[in-house]
Design a protein around this motif. Sequence first.
Motif, PDB file in Angstrom:
ATOM      1  N   LYS A  75       0.856  -1.184   0.000  1.00  0.00           N
ATOM      2  CA  LYS A  75       0.000   0.000   0.000  1.00  0.00           C
ATOM      3  C   LYS A  75       0.892   1.234   0.000  1.00  0.00           C
ATOM      4  CE  LYS A  75      -3.765   2.255   2.535  1.00  0.00           C
ATOM      5  NZ  LYS A  75      -4.641   2.226   3.734  1.00  0.00           N
ATOM      6  N   ASN A  76       0.594   2.136  -0.897  1.00  0.00           N
ATOM      7  CA  ASN A  76       1.411   3.357  -1.037  1.00  0.00           C
ATOM      8  C   ASN A  76       2.889   3.009  -1.201  1.00  0.00           C
ATOM      9  OD1 ASN A  76      -0.925   4.917  -0.675  1.00  0.00           O
ATOM     10  ND2 ASN A  76      -0.658   4.937   1.551  1.00  0.00           N
ATOM     11  N   GLU A  77       3.120   1.952  -1.980  1.00  0.00           N
ATOM     12  CA  GLU A  77       4.474   1.485  -2.314  1.00  0.00           C
ATOM     13  C   GLU A  77       5.264   1.061  -1.075  1.00  0.00           C
ATOM     14  OE1 GLU A  77       6.351   4.519  -4.627  1.00  0.00           O
ATOM     15  OE2 GLU A  77       5.029   4.221  -6.354  1.00  0.00           O
TER      16      GLU A  77
END
Length: 651
Positions: A75-77
């Motif tokens: 999530k979100n890299e």
Amino acid sequence: MNTHQAFPFPLGATLTNTGCNFAVHHDSAFPLSLIIFKEDGSYTEHSFTEEYGTIKYTHLTGIKEGAVYGFKIIKNEEDLLLLDPYAKALKNIPNYQVPYTAKQSWSLAQAIVVNDNFDWQSTTMPIIPRSETILLETHVKGFTLLNPNIDENVRGTYLGLVDPATIAHIKEQGITSIQLLPIAACMHEPHLLEMGMVNYWGYNSLSFMAPDPRYAISDAVTELKTAIRELHKNNIEVILDVVYNHTAEGGNGGCTFNLKGLDQDYYLHHNGNYTNYTGCGNTLDITHQPSLNLVMDTLRYWVEHYHIDGFRFDLAATLGREYDQFNPNNAFFKAIAQDPILKNTKLIAEPWDIGPNGYQVGEFPDGWNECSDKYRDTTKSFWRGEQNYLKSIATRLMGSRDLVSASRWPHKLPVNYVSYHDGFTLQDLVSYKNRHNHANGENNRDGHGDNRSDNYGVEGPTDNPRIIALREKQKRNMMTTLLFSFGIPHLLAADACSHTQQGNNNAYCQDSEISWVNWNLDPTAQEFKIWLSDMIHARQKHIVPIINAFSGSKRSHQKVEWYTPDGRTMTHNDWHGAKSLCLHLNIYDGEKELLIMINQSNIPTRFVLPKLTKQANWSLVCDTQYSKVKPKPIVFDYSLSPLSIAVFCNK
């Protein structure tokens, strides 16, 4: 890895003869994998090999009890570890440094594979009838931490609940059922963590079926089961306070611990925002099948594997929600009613939330007992001396039949209470006019403003004997009213010890002596403790047969009569402005008779005793003017002191 042994249900981690099956509902865009931790802290990553609808599952050979695992999403890299919603035990005590980061998740979200086998030593569940039930609400830690009679090694823990001193106290008091504040693993709100405080009460669920490790010496699962087993051996039920209306993930911008990363639809949303019908940032959507499954599966787990006797549902109106409306016939209530495991448990509702149409007292289906805030408010207002409450106190004494018909008793008896975990303790109700919540760090703005309390001349502690005597009498008045009303009495554990929270009516964040029960009793507190025990036993002997006789189809054979002090039957006009009355309850033409006299006035009132149906004598059970329960025969009339209640029975 052997994919042929994998199965989609049950969800969570399930041991097999050759390893462990892992299954999870996953319906988000974030890629998901299984993480297995090694003893040195390193880990291996595994793909889910099978799918069944939205269920991802796999079987790993060689995995044994005690293995540590979690679910990874990107999530979100960032690699974020999610706690299994079906986790049965946690590796670490939940905590983090604000703000929550992906790095911290790799410690917080570790779950343990549990072997559900346990030696219950042939114990059985007590199954106490509702009419005989005496609920004692308590906190695992706060109830035992300061008790000097308990083994020091178990104080404040699950095992402290079954120390011989604790068991002796519960049985001496006549308690049938202890209602534990939430013990499912809790996460503290960010603002509390920033202040170095905790959610002491536990109403912020992180995991629905993992016992909180805060109250364990080493093994929360085994120690909690041991405590329940020993309580059952002593014929004491265990009721769990459960929080299914929201979770600790908060609303917009809140943390992602598990549900948010697996499926956004676990929660109610309005226009893309989290719906906040709970005041805690989010609202679980029970109309969503995975959410309903999660609630039902975890409830069954508590009963099947912990032998829990019942549940008290926090903000239970949320569970009956179909978005903005409450429906007593919705899927959740129907699922409970047909479930062969759950339908035999005690189900207690806090019948409201803060959303639209959120106040639903009296509207829950059969089989649910509802906490009655109307009883609380009426009893406190009446004994504080407020006028025009005589009709209302009479209604509450008779089981609030304005809300629930006696035809639905005992399975719909109201849960009556004066003090609860939220609000003043009984001692503080008679010691403070105003809340004193400064220790909470919110400038005394938090907590309820409508306490209906009094200090009788001095705010807080006093050495004035007149004020102390009046406070003790008022405590006896409220407890006698509670114990001799139709319903299920709910007592706060701290009240037997006359514990004060120093005027704090919202001690949710006080893991301190404000909340921990003080067992160092002065003579006045010791006297009240003995009196309360005697009164609970008197209730079981005198009012329980009356409640049973007035329940269901038998109720039409019984008689209820209201009298003025001079012995006349109350008329419509007598109810207006009156401050004294007498209630006469008669079953089977004199088989059992009970008389309750109430004097709210500030002068003594002489009551004419009604004639008994059969030849016998009235016998005084208690008079709150006195600090001891002193049964004695009474023949013709009785003078009741100001601001008092007395109970009589036939011999």
